[in-house]
Scaffold this motif. Structure first.
Motif, PDB file in Angstrom:
ATOM      1  N   LYS A  58       0.851  -1.192   0.000  1.00  0.00           N
ATOM      2  CA  LYS A  58       0.000   0.000   0.000  1.00  0.00           C
ATOM      3  C   LYS A  58       0.881   1.233   0.000  1.00  0.00           C
ATOM      4  N   GLU A  59       0.402   2.279  -0.627  1.00  0.00           N
ATOM      5  CA  GLU A  59       1.141   3.546  -0.709  1.00  0.00           C
ATOM      6  C   GLU A  59       1.578   4.033   0.674  1.00  0.00           C
ATOM      7  N   GLU A  60       0.702   3.888   1.655  1.00  0.00           N
ATOM      8  CA  GLU A  60       1.022   4.382   2.996  1.00  0.00           C
ATOM      9  C   GLU A  60       2.102   3.560   3.709  1.00  0.00           C
ATOM     10  N   ASP A  61       2.441   2.402   3.176  1.00  0.00           N
ATOM     11  CA  ASP A  61       3.476   1.554   3.780  1.00  0.00           C
ATOM     12  C   ASP A  61       4.865   1.805   3.203  1.00  0.00           C
ATOM     13  N   ASP A  63       6.967   4.395   2.981  1.00  0.00           N
ATOM     14  CA  ASP A  63       7.975   5.065   3.804  1.00  0.00           C
ATOM     15  C   ASP A  63       8.561   4.104   4.837  1.00  0.00           C
ATOM     16  N   LYS A  92       7.623   2.673  -5.657  1.00  0.00           N
ATOM     17  CA  LYS A  92       6.562   3.301  -6.449  1.00  0.00           C
ATOM     18  C   LYS A  92       6.571   2.817  -7.889  1.00  0.00           C
TER      19      LYS A  92
END
Length: 95
Positions: A58-61, A63, A92
């Motif tokens: 997921k995008e939020e993971d 970082d 990404k």
């Protein structure tokens, strides 16, 4: 593999040969590196390894994952010395 290719010297030529790529000795270094990457990608596909992280990461993971990679001692053996932003961009690119 493609990310590291510019920093690998002749190693990818050996990988291409080991993967059965024909004509490696007649290729430029860049061609041999691309051939090695293509051969490994084909093998990965043949054995069912996913080519991307869609539906997995997921995008939020990203970082957290990038920081975890930076904190892992194994990253010191990488041919290139990535910055956290490089790892974020790699994640990404695979989504």
């Amino acid at each position: 593999m493609r990310y590291n290719a510019p920093a690998t010297g002749e190693k990818y030529c050996d990988i291409a040969k080991a993967m059965g790529v024909e004509g490696v000795d007649a290729m430029t270094l860049e061609e041999a590196r691309n051939a090695a990457c293509d051969a490994v990608a084909k093998l990965s596909q043949d054995v069912g390894i996913l080519a991307n992280l869609k539906g997995i990461v997921k995008e939020e993971d990203i970082d957290f994952l990038a920081q975890s990679a930076m904190d892992d001692a194994c990253h010191l053996g990488n041919p290139k010395n990535p910055k956290k932003e490089d790892i974020i961009n790699l994640y990404k690119s695979l989504m």
